[in-house]
Design an enzyme around this catalytic site. Structure first.
Site, PDB file in Angstrom:
ATOM      1  N   SER A 179       0.834  -1.196   0.000  1.00  0.00           N
ATOM      2  CA  SER A 179       0.000   0.000   0.000  1.00  0.00           C
ATOM      3  C   SER A 179       0.871   1.248   0.000  1.00  0.00           C
ATOM      4  CB  SER A 179      -0.911   0.017   1.228  1.00  0.00           C
ATOM      5  OG  SER A 179      -1.557   1.271   1.339  1.00  0.00           O
ATOM      6  N   HIS A 184      -1.015  -1.210  -4.411  1.00  0.00           N
ATOM      7  CA  HIS A 184      -2.315  -0.923  -3.803  1.00  0.00           C
ATOM      8  C   HIS A 184      -2.425   0.577  -3.593  1.00  0.00           C
ATOM      9  CE1 HIS A 184      -5.957  -2.385  -1.851  1.00  0.00           C
ATOM     10  NE2 HIS A 184      -5.773  -1.446  -0.927  1.00  0.00           N
ATOM     11  N   ASP A 229      -4.705   3.457  -2.275  1.00  0.00           N
ATOM     12  CA  ASP A 229      -5.849   3.759  -1.407  1.00  0.00           C
ATOM     13  C   ASP A 229      -6.344   5.179  -1.634  1.00  0.00           C
ATOM     14  OD1 ASP A 229      -6.280   1.379   0.221  1.00  0.00           O
ATOM     15  OD2 ASP A 229      -4.272   1.766   1.015  1.00  0.00           O
ATOM     16  N   MET A 232      -9.119   7.936  -0.172  1.00  0.00           N
ATOM     17  CA  MET A 232     -10.005   8.238   0.950  1.00  0.00           C
ATOM     18  C   MET A 232     -10.508   9.673   0.846  1.00  0.00           C
ATOM     19  SD  MET A 232      -7.935   6.317   4.027  1.00  0.00           S
ATOM     20  CE  MET A 232      -6.384   7.172   3.755  1.00  0.00           C
ATOM     21  N   HIS A 255      -8.281   1.100  -4.468  1.00  0.00           N
ATOM     22  CA  HIS A 255      -9.285   0.834  -3.433  1.00  0.00           C
ATOM     23  C   HIS A 255      -9.985   2.142  -3.097  1.00  0.00           C
ATOM     24  CE1 HIS A 255      -9.973  -0.424   1.062  1.00  0.00           C
ATOM     25  NE2 HIS A 255     -11.104  -0.305   0.394  1.00  0.00           N
ATOM     26  N   MET A 291     -12.218   4.166  -0.992  1.00  0.00           N
ATOM     27  CA  MET A 291     -12.890   4.325   0.301  1.00  0.00           C
ATOM     28  C   MET A 291     -13.564   5.687   0.291  1.00  0.00           C
ATOM     29  SD  MET A 291      -9.965   2.724   2.792  1.00  0.00           S
ATOM     30  CE  MET A 291      -8.585   3.196   1.734  1.00  0.00           C
ATOM     31  N   MET A 307     -11.437  -6.490   4.529  1.00  0.00           N
ATOM     32  CA  MET A 307     -10.776  -5.555   5.431  1.00  0.00           C
ATOM     33  C   MET A 307     -10.633  -6.209   6.805  1.00  0.00           C
ATOM     34  SD  MET A 307     -10.002  -2.938   3.645  1.00  0.00           S
ATOM     35  CE  MET A 307      -9.339  -2.023   5.042  1.00  0.00           C
ATOM     36  N   ASP A 309      -6.556  -6.872   3.577  1.00  0.00           N
ATOM     37  CA  ASP A 309      -5.913  -5.585   3.847  1.00  0.00           C
ATOM     38  C   ASP A 309      -6.152  -5.195   5.300  1.00  0.00           C
ATOM     39  OD1 ASP A 309      -4.862  -3.057   3.839  1.00  0.00           O
ATOM     40  OD2 ASP A 309      -6.267  -2.219   2.384  1.00  0.00           O
TER      41      ASP A 309
END
Length: 214
Positions: free
Chosen positions: A6, A31, A33, A35, A64, A66, A135, A173
């Site tokens: 990540s 990965h 992320d 957010m 990913h 979020m 998760m 993850d």
């Protein structure tokens, strides 16, 4: 076992160098992320950084999301260079639409759920996706402790995949290290995401080999 570091835990001031070192270590996925400060209590990078990463590597970028109502951003993240786009079942009342948008953009579709969400909520979607992300911490921050009860979700997904002859990957993850990686592998995981554990090493070949169980 595939390894997906990540980037949240990497050195952002040396991002190009970090990616070159990840390539040299033989990792499988990056990965990425995302957010928004609404769906999770934190904010991270978005399209401009993803565009720059895509320009310097051929590694698979595993994005990913979020974010609240992710269907608002799927096309942009596909165009910016994602290969896999994963959305949370809790993030939108239109999860099938989100999956279709990912597939229509020519990308692999993933779904994920928070530790407190029952695994049964994913059953209507499992025929339609390429990846399930389990998760094992509550999303938003790195360095959290692995929630062992989530191993039952991994076992369920592995058994369901075999029973129904499906082909999705099971990704994990949160709190992944040399100890929890073994538990995930035994439960049936295929891909491990690691952040703080991975990037604390100077030589990235070491955590890559360890997480693979080599």
């Amino acid at each position: 076992m595939k390894v997906a570091p990540s980037l949240l835990s990497c050195n952002f001031l040396e991002l190009k160098k970090e990616i070159q070192q990840l390539e040299a270590a033989g990792i499988d996925y990056i990965h990425f992320d995302v957010m928004d400060g609404q769906f999770v209590p934190n904010i991270s990078f978005a399209f401009p950084i993803l565009n720059q990463i895509r320009a310097i590597t051929q590694l698979t970028i595993d994005t990913h999301l979020m974010v609240k109502d992710p269907e608002r951003f799927i096309v942009e993240f596909a165009e910016a260079g994602s290969d896999i786009i994963t959305v949370h079942v809790e993030s939108t009342p239109h999860i099938h639409r989100a999956i279709q948008l990912i597939q229509n953009a020519g990308k692999k579709a993933g779904i994920t759920l928070n530790p407190g969400t029952p695994i049964e909520s994913l059953i209507p979607l499992l025929n339609d996706i390429d990846l399930v992300l389990v998760m094992t911490v509550n999303p938003g921050f790195g360095g959290q402790q692995f929630i062992e009860s989530c191993l039952e979700k991994i076992k369920f997904l592995a058994a369901y995949r075999t029973k129904h002859q499906l082909h999705y990957e099971i990704e994990v993850d949160g709190g992944v290290n040399e100890l929890t990686a073994k538990l995930c592998k035994e439960a049936g995981a295929d891909v491990l995401v690691a952040g703080s554990y991975f990037f604390k090493h100077e030589d990235y070949a070491l955590p890559t080999a360890t997480l693979r169980g080599e």
